[in-house]
Design a protein around this motif. Structure first.
Motif, PDB file in Angstrom:
ATOM      1  N   THR A   1     -52.503  -5.330 -50.227  1.00  0.00           N
ATOM      2  CA  THR A   1     -51.077  -5.196 -49.910  1.00  0.00           C
ATOM      3  C   THR A   1     -50.874  -4.856 -48.436  1.00  0.00           C
ATOM      4  OG1 THR A   1     -50.589  -4.462 -52.171  1.00  0.00           O
ATOM      5  CG2 THR A   1     -48.958  -3.941 -50.472  1.00  0.00           C
ATOM      6  N   ILE A   2     -51.637  -3.893 -47.921  1.00  0.00           N
ATOM      7  CA  ILE A   2     -51.504  -3.514 -46.512  1.00  0.00           C
ATOM      8  C   ILE A   2     -51.940  -4.660 -45.594  1.00  0.00           C
ATOM      9  CG2 ILE A   2     -52.152  -1.845 -44.740  1.00  0.00           C
ATOM     10  CD1 ILE A   2     -50.397  -0.720 -46.988  1.00  0.00           C
ATOM     11  N   LYS A   3     -53.023  -5.350 -45.956  1.00  0.00           N
ATOM     12  CA  LYS A   3     -53.455  -6.515 -45.166  1.00  0.00           C
ATOM     13  C   LYS A   3     -52.358  -7.578 -45.135  1.00  0.00           C
ATOM     14  CE  LYS A   3     -58.374  -6.032 -46.364  1.00  0.00           C
ATOM     15  NZ  LYS A   3     -59.486  -6.650 -47.126  1.00  0.00           N
ATOM     16  N   ALA A   4     -51.742  -7.815 -46.295  1.00  0.00           N
ATOM     17  CA  ALA A   4     -50.686  -8.826 -46.368  1.00  0.00           C
ATOM     18  C   ALA A   4     -49.483  -8.423 -45.524  1.00  0.00           C
ATOM     19  CB  ALA A   4     -50.280  -9.042 -47.825  1.00  0.00           C
ATOM     20  N   LEU A   5     -49.138  -7.130 -45.540  1.00  0.00           N
ATOM     21  CA  LEU A   5     -48.050  -6.653 -44.687  1.00  0.00           C
ATOM     22  C   LEU A   5     -48.410  -6.824 -43.213  1.00  0.00           C
ATOM     23  CD1 LEU A   5     -47.029  -3.357 -46.534  1.00  0.00           C
ATOM     24  CD2 LEU A   5     -45.634  -5.417 -46.294  1.00  0.00           C
ATOM     25  N   ALA A   6     -49.658  -6.556 -42.850  1.00  0.00           N
ATOM     26  CA  ALA A   6     -50.094  -6.717 -41.460  1.00  0.00           C
ATOM     27  C   ALA A   6     -49.963  -8.160 -41.004  1.00  0.00           C
ATOM     28  CB  ALA A   6     -51.540  -6.241 -41.294  1.00  0.00           C
ATOM     29  N   ALA A   7     -50.146  -9.115 -41.935  1.00  0.00           N
ATOM     30  CA  ALA A   7     -50.076 -10.529 -41.585  1.00  0.00           C
ATOM     31  C   ALA A   7     -48.654 -11.084 -41.602  1.00  0.00           C
ATOM     32  CB  ALA A   7     -50.941 -11.342 -42.555  1.00  0.00           C
ATOM     33  N   ALA A   8     -47.753 -10.435 -42.357  1.00  0.00           N
ATOM     34  CA  ALA A   8     -46.418 -11.018 -42.565  1.00  0.00           C
ATOM     35  C   ALA A   8     -45.269 -10.195 -41.989  1.00  0.00           C
ATOM     36  CB  ALA A   8     -46.184 -11.216 -44.063  1.00  0.00           C
ATOM     37  N   TYR A   9     -45.457  -8.882 -41.857  1.00  0.00           N
ATOM     38  CA  TYR A   9     -44.363  -7.986 -41.460  1.00  0.00           C
ATOM     39  C   TYR A   9     -44.378  -7.841 -39.949  1.00  0.00           C
ATOM     40  CZ  TYR A   9     -41.233  -3.901 -42.126  1.00  0.00           C
ATOM     41  OH  TYR A   9     -40.165  -3.025 -42.120  1.00  0.00           O
ATOM     42  N   GLY A  10     -43.522  -8.595 -39.277  1.00  0.00           N
ATOM     43  CA  GLY A  10     -43.477  -8.571 -37.819  1.00  0.00           C
ATOM     44  C   GLY A  10     -42.612  -7.445 -37.277  1.00  0.00           C
ATOM     45  N   ASN A  11     -42.775  -7.161 -36.001  1.00  0.00           N
ATOM     46  CA  ASN A  11     -42.035  -6.074 -35.358  1.00  0.00           C
ATOM     47  C   ASN A  11     -40.623  -6.531 -34.997  1.00  0.00           C
ATOM     48  OD1 ASN A  11     -41.381  -3.690 -34.008  1.00  0.00           O
ATOM     49  ND2 ASN A  11     -43.487  -3.449 -33.316  1.00  0.00           N
ATOM     50  N   ILE A  12     -39.875  -6.905 -36.036  1.00  0.00           N
ATOM     51  CA  ILE A  12     -38.550  -7.490 -35.832  1.00  0.00           C
ATOM     52  C   ILE A  12     -37.484  -6.441 -35.563  1.00  0.00           C
ATOM     53  CG2 ILE A  12     -39.011  -9.609 -37.104  1.00  0.00           C
ATOM     54  CD1 ILE A  12     -37.845  -8.343 -39.581  1.00  0.00           C
ATOM     55  N   GLY A  13     -37.807  -5.161 -35.768  1.00  0.00           N
ATOM     56  CA  GLY A  13     -36.837  -4.110 -35.498  1.00  0.00           C
ATOM     57  C   GLY A  13     -36.893  -3.624 -34.066  1.00  0.00           C
ATOM     58  N   PHE A  14     -38.065  -3.181 -33.615  1.00  0.00           N
ATOM     59  CA  PHE A  14     -38.206  -2.646 -32.265  1.00  0.00           C
ATOM     60  C   PHE A  14     -38.216  -3.748 -31.210  1.00  0.00           C
ATOM     61  CE2 PHE A  14     -40.107   1.885 -32.691  1.00  0.00           C
ATOM     62  CZ  PHE A  14     -39.075   2.226 -33.533  1.00  0.00           C
ATOM     63  N   MET A  15     -38.926  -4.841 -31.487  1.00  0.00           N
ATOM     64  CA  MET A  15     -39.093  -5.885 -30.474  1.00  0.00           C
ATOM     65  C   MET A  15     -38.088  -7.026 -30.608  1.00  0.00           C
ATOM     66  SD  MET A  15     -43.263  -6.210 -30.316  1.00  0.00           S
ATOM     67  CE  MET A  15     -43.212  -7.399 -28.964  1.00  0.00           C
ATOM     68  N   GLY A  16     -37.709  -7.346 -31.839  1.00  0.00           N
ATOM     69  CA  GLY A  16     -36.913  -8.542 -32.091  1.00  0.00           C
ATOM     70  C   GLY A  16     -35.591  -8.636 -31.358  1.00  0.00           C
ATOM     71  N   PRO A  17     -34.695  -7.644 -31.521  1.00  0.00           N
ATOM     72  CA  PRO A  17     -33.373  -7.777 -30.897  1.00  0.00           C
ATOM     73  C   PRO A  17     -33.434  -7.925 -29.378  1.00  0.00           C
ATOM     74  CG  PRO A  17     -33.379  -6.020 -32.529  1.00  0.00           C
ATOM     75  CD  PRO A  17     -34.804  -6.434 -32.354  1.00  0.00           C
ATOM     76  N   GLY A  18     -34.201  -7.059 -28.720  1.00  0.00           N
ATOM     77  CA  GLY A  18     -34.255  -7.109 -27.256  1.00  0.00           C
ATOM     78  C   GLY A  18     -34.772  -8.430 -26.732  1.00  0.00           C
ATOM     79  N   LEU A  19     -35.894  -8.900 -27.268  1.00  0.00           N
ATOM     80  CA  LEU A  19     -36.496 -10.125 -26.769  1.00  0.00           C
ATOM     81  C   LEU A  19     -35.644 -11.344 -27.088  1.00  0.00           C
ATOM     82  CD1 LEU A  19     -38.817 -11.448 -25.319  1.00  0.00           C
ATOM     83  CD2 LEU A  19     -40.125 -11.446 -27.446  1.00  0.00           C
ATOM     84  N   ALA A  20     -35.099 -11.417 -28.294  1.00  0.00           N
ATOM     85  CA  ALA A  20     -34.280 -12.566 -28.680  1.00  0.00           C
ATOM     86  C   ALA A  20     -33.006 -12.658 -27.839  1.00  0.00           C
ATOM     87  CB  ALA A  20     -33.931 -12.490 -30.165  1.00  0.00           C
ATOM     88  N   LEU A  21     -32.383 -11.520 -27.590  1.00  0.00           N
ATOM     89  CA  LEU A  21     -31.147 -11.530 -26.798  1.00  0.00           C
ATOM     90  C   LEU A  21     -31.426 -11.884 -25.340  1.00  0.00           C
ATOM     91  CD1 LEU A  21     -29.365  -8.410 -28.317  1.00  0.00           C
ATOM     92  CD2 LEU A  21     -28.714 -10.794 -28.606  1.00  0.00           C
ATOM     93  N   ILE A  22     -32.554 -11.418 -24.823  1.00  0.00           N
ATOM     94  CA  ILE A  22     -32.925 -11.781 -23.460  1.00  0.00           C
ATOM     95  C   ILE A  22     -33.230 -13.279 -23.367  1.00  0.00           C
ATOM     96  CG2 ILE A  22     -34.727 -11.515 -21.696  1.00  0.00           C
ATOM     97  CD1 ILE A  22     -34.926  -8.574 -22.536  1.00  0.00           C
ATOM     98  N   ALA A  23     -33.936 -13.802 -24.366  1.00  0.00           N
ATOM     99  CA  ALA A  23     -34.378 -15.194 -24.329  1.00  0.00           C
ATOM    100  C   ALA A  23     -33.250 -16.177 -24.613  1.00  0.00           C
ATOM    101  CB  ALA A  23     -35.520 -15.404 -25.326  1.00  0.00           C
ATOM    102  N   PHE A  24     -32.372 -15.841 -25.576  1.00  0.00           N
ATOM    103  CA  PHE A  24     -31.411 -16.831 -26.058  1.00  0.00           C
ATOM    104  C   PHE A  24     -29.954 -16.395 -25.965  1.00  0.00           C
ATOM    105  CE2 PHE A  24     -35.283 -17.355 -28.841  1.00  0.00           C
ATOM    106  CZ  PHE A  24     -35.786 -18.442 -28.132  1.00  0.00           C
ATOM    107  N   GLY A  25     -29.697 -15.181 -25.488  1.00  0.00           N
ATOM    108  CA  GLY A  25     -28.317 -14.740 -25.339  1.00  0.00           C
ATOM    109  C   GLY A  25     -27.747 -14.165 -26.627  1.00  0.00           C
ATOM    110  N   GLU A  26     -26.454 -13.819 -26.590  1.00  0.00           N
ATOM    111  CA  GLU A  26     -25.822 -13.131 -27.715  1.00  0.00           C
ATOM    112  C   GLU A  26     -25.711 -14.009 -28.952  1.00  0.00           C
ATOM    113  OE1 GLU A  26     -22.267 -11.020 -26.958  1.00  0.00           O
ATOM    114  OE2 GLU A  26     -23.206  -9.660 -25.510  1.00  0.00           O
ATOM    115  N   GLU A  27     -25.852 -15.320 -28.807  1.00  0.00           N
ATOM    116  CA  GLU A  27     -25.823 -16.211 -29.973  1.00  0.00           C
ATOM    117  C   GLU A  27     -26.986 -15.916 -30.924  1.00  0.00           C
ATOM    118  OE1 GLU A  27     -25.609 -21.020 -30.944  1.00  0.00           O
ATOM    119  OE2 GLU A  27     -25.529 -20.316 -28.859  1.00  0.00           O
TER     120      GLU A  27
END
Length: 319
Positions: free
Chosen positions: A95-121
């Motif tokens: 279970t932990i291995k599967a989470l390591a492979a599938a659960y990305g850092n979409i909370g801490f890293m996702g919003p900042g990087l996506a907004l910088i790369a693609f804008g508010e859309e």
């Protein structure tokens, strides 16, 4: 390529700053507690609320987009889980291995990087992916641990625990409030809106710095033998599968496709370490997985953004 490097390096540079400062200053990990409280309970929820509350409600009901993204993530989870069991792993470790492979850092890293790369859309797909994929992980982890006999509660206690984690998670609460505000066209009063704006702007740099500190202060004593499959699945196959699922299932706005791919390409979430520690399973190796995938993502995320911005990847594989 220079513009992509210029976009990505300051972002990962914040993680590196946190890492270096933590190594130099030698403060205990407990010193990070209040910054994590600020990030988790104030800054990132404010960011999600601000972005969603100002979004037309019709953009928040893309069920096919949610299904495509979640299906890609679930298939990566299932592949790692099944592979681990096949090679002798037990259910908790798998279970932990599967989470390591599938659960990305979409909370801490996702919003900042996506907004910088693609804008508010990019705000709406980020929030939708974050909300629904976290719900999936919050359900999968305790359910599989309970089925394995690890701290197995009764069915009603398990359901209550899962429901509490979902409904009381500050990001999900902020997402729900943001959707309601969009539905009823509510706008925060001027002073409150400015406060939310100030706080939300602090979300990305604080989260990235804290992530770097956390990586520096966790001891790396054991490198998991499963690190190769985890890196392959998380950094390469997850974004590719997400791209394929989105192309097969629907015709989505280009920025939504790129945002989903970017979030799928992010390294293992720090929450995986927290879940591993909670159950006392695969703890040091979960920490190693986060460190290795985060380091590797500097190259893979940069390469993905280059392919997107240079026009090499079409927005739909099957137009």
């Amino acid at each position: 390529m220079a513009d992509v490097v210029g976009l990505v390096l300051p972002f990962f540079g914040m993680i590196l700053l946190g890492f270096v400062v933590a190594k130099l200053m030698k403060h205990p990990v407990e010193g990070l507690a209040w910054m994590n409280v600020f990030i988790l309970y104030i800054a990132l929820p404010a960011l999600f609320y601000q972005l969603l509350s100002k979004t037309p409600i019709e953009q928040l009901t893309q069920i096919s987009f949610i299904l495509a993204s979640m299906l890609a993530t679930f298939l990566i989870f299932a592949a790692m889980f099944a592979g681990s069991l096949l090679f002798g792993g037990n259910v908790p470790e798998s279970t932990i291995k599967a989470l390591a492979a599938a659960y990305g850092n979409i909370g801490f890293m996702g919003p900042g990087l996506a907004l910088i790369a693609f804008g508010e859309e990019a705000a709406v797909p980020v929030a939708l992916i974050f909300c629904f994929e976290n719900v999936m992980h919050f359900v999968l982890a305790p359910t599989l641990m309970a089925l394995s006999g690890e701290r197995s509660p009764g069915a009603s206690s398990l359901a209550l625990d899962i429901g509490r984690k979902i409904l009381l998670h500050p990001f999900i609460v902020a997402t729900i409030l943001g959707v309601l505000a969009a539905a009823f066209h509510f706008r925060a009063p001027g002073a409150l809106d400015r406060l939310l704006e100030i706080v939300s702007r602090a979300a990305a740099p604080c989260a990235l710095f804290a992530m770097g500190v956390t990586l520096a202060l966790r001891p790396l004593r054991r490198m998991p033998t499963a690190i190769g499959p985890i890196v392959l699945l998380k950094l390469f196959l997850h974004p590719l599968l997400c791209y394929t699922m989105l192309s097969l299932i629907g015709d989505f706005p280009t920025v939504w496709v790129w945002t989903a791919m970017l979030l799928a390409s992010l390294p293992t979430a720090t929450n995986v370490y927290i879940i591993a520690a909670q159950y006392g399973v695969w703890v040091e190796r979960a920490s190693a997985s986060i460190l290795v995938t985060t380091t590797g993502s500097v190259a893979t995320v940069t390469a993905l953004l280059y392919l997107i911005r240079s026009g090499v990847l079409p927005p739909d594989l099957f137009p």
